[in-house]
Structure formats: C-alpha cells, structure tokens
Design an enzyme around this catalytic site. Sequence first.
Site: not given
Ligand code: FE2
Length: 419
Positions: A59, A61, A154, A212, A215, A311, A317
């Site tokens: 996982h 991005h 997203q 996702h 979360e 991630d 983030w």
């Molecule tokens: Fe993610």
Amino acid sequence: MSSTKLFKNVRLKGQKELTSILVEDGVFKKISADLPEQAGCEIIDLQGQLVIPPYVDPHMHLDYVFTAGLGEENGSGTLFEGIQRWSESKGHMTVEQMKERIYSGIRKEMLNGVQAIRTHIDVTDPTFTGLKAALEVRDEVNDILDLQIVAFPQEGMYAYKGGDELVEEALKMGADCVGAIPHFELAREFGEKSVHKAIGLAVKYDKLVDAHCDETDDTQSRFLELLNALALMEGIGTRTTASHTCSFGSADNSYAFRMMKLFKKSGINFISCPTENVYLEGRQDTYPKRRGITRVKELYDNGINVCFAQDSMSDPWYPLGNGNMMMILDHGIHLAQMMSPEEITNDLDLVTTNGAITMSITDRYGIEEGKPANFIVLDAKSEFEAICERAGITASVRHGEYLFEKIPAKVTGAIDLLK
Ligand code: FE2
C-alpha cells in the site's frame, strides 16, 4: 548458455542449520544442505546471513511522493485536511514530472529490499496524469519489480462528480485493482454505494479490489462489514483487500468477534499502515489517545491474512517515510504488541509473504524450488537479531542476479576494546 550460481551458507527462516541454494537461469533449482560445487558454477558465500523473500509494500501512493512542500501545509495533521491539500496542488503536474517522482519513490523502496509494490494512483483527475505515468513506469520496471496499480478515487466516487466513471475508465486503461474511499463520501449511503460499485467493477473486469476502508476513529464507520459481505457473496474475498480499517480498532469486542468469523469465511486481506495511521488518527482524542491502527494481532491470531505497508513518503498526509519496511515492521509490532518469541520468529511475514498473499502474487513469490530466484539478504543471523537490530539488507537478488549489494558500515576505534 545457462548460468548457475550456488549460494552457500544460507540461513533460511525457521531453520537452525545452514543450507545452500542453487539458482539456474534465474530460477531456484535446488535448496538443500548438501549441494555439490559444479564446474562453471559461480559460488557465493553468504556467511550464515538470513535470506528471506523480498520485502513487499502492498500500500503506497507513488503519485504523491515528495509533494509535501508543494502546497499549503497540513496544519491539522488529519487525513481529511491531507485530501484537501492534495486536491489544491494536483493538476499542476506533467506526466514526465509525475514519472520522475514515481521513480524516486520506487528507487528508495527498492534500495531497502522491496521488490513488489501495490500503488494507489489518484484517478479523480480527468487528465489521468498520474495513471498515465504509473502505467508507463509499470511497463518499464517490469523485469525488476512487481508493480500493481489501484484505480483510486482519492476525492470520492460520488463526492467527486463522475468519480465512479473515472475509476471504470482507469480499469479499461490497464489498472490492476479497483479502489474506493467510502468513509470520505458525503453520506453513509454514498459510501455504501461506492463499495457496491467497487465490487461490481471488480467482477465485471476481473480485477482485484483494494479499498481504503474506515480510515477514521469513528466507530460508526463500518464499510468494512459491507466490503467483506459483498466479497464473500461474489466469492472474491481472497482477491479483496481492506486497507487501514482504523475504526475497527475502536469497535466493541462483541461486534469484532462476529466480524472475525466472517472475515475468515471470505478470506479477505487486511493492510495496516502503522506509521501513517498512528500519526493521522486519534487527532480528535484528548487523553487517553487511540493508536489509530486496526486489530492486527487479533486478525493474525484468527488466521486472517494481514500485512503492513508504508503508505506515504513526504506527502500532504505524512511528512516522513523512506520505504524502509523494517522500520514499518518495527513500529507495527510495537503498536500491535506482537513480540512474543513465536511472534518475533514470524513477524517478518508481515512485510514479506503476507503482502505477497494480499497482492495475489504467490505463484511467483517465495524461496521455493521452481520459483523465480528473488530474495534479499539481511545483515543478521536470525529472525530475532534481524528484528531486534532493525537489520539492514546487504543484497537484493532478482532472477538470480544482484540488483545491488550493500557493504555494512565498518566500525573502528577504541570500542574494539569491548570485544
Ligand atoms: Fe492510502
């Protein structure tokens, strides 16, 4: 002409005795303690170091890496402000710029021993800049990396107008997995609709699913329940993944007890991102403050496939992240409290084999005769030493060839007196 290599003095997981590995034409030909040295065969002495299958980051991005400084700072440190900051800064990138960042993210991960990555790529972008870049990169790195692409909305399948259609188009363009983000949709009903849509698209196009899911610390966020139920009904549980599922970490025990049985029945996979979620979650808590991660230990103890992932790498983030899966594992096993002697022996699975199961690549992954000779060598002589010392890797081997070797740092000085 065929090429053969004999790796001697190899320490494999769970084995006290050293063994040897014979690689022929990039494939594990024979794994045995007494393999004779043949003429013309290259001999490599691994000196008792631990050899494991390559790290898997299931996982990541890659389209976001190193974008942390592009727009306004994520002042609240929450998931939702991260999405807002990304939304403001995306749209100013070319495919070439995107590729450059994707490559730098891959390089960092591979230098840490990763040879398989599942990357979520934002497709709530009618120009498909990130997707076009990722598809090109996937073709270009095909020989050295298993790269899977998730068509990830997203900004929502429905919160972003036409997001569901963009996901479908991305699948037609060549994405491997269907993504979703139900907890970000504008109402529970839309979130549920997005989960139905994701499973429907996976069945229609014969794709994997990685959503996702939940979360958030909000215990009312229970899209995992629906994702699992639909995957179970369609018989695609083992091809389905629930990423994050933070709210399940806050669910009450009677609910979790029932769900564990249903997860086991479907065969669904779980990905926890320990560094990311301990940073993002619990932001509305005062004290005590929740850890933000899902029930990793309970999932594991119930025989449900669970793995860890990076991630983010310096994005809106999460400010840090360097692709070092040993660091992710270290955080994960502390947060999940998985450090009994037996757990330590098996913890490396959380960043290797379990990730490969999640990615459905086990037909070509693992140290077994007949499979591609892909492995990494750790600067450690046991699983305990590897975990305790957060061991670095000394080599990454793909199809029997070195992707690279690293020489561990040499220490000199008065400290030698303490031998
Ligand atoms: Fe993610």
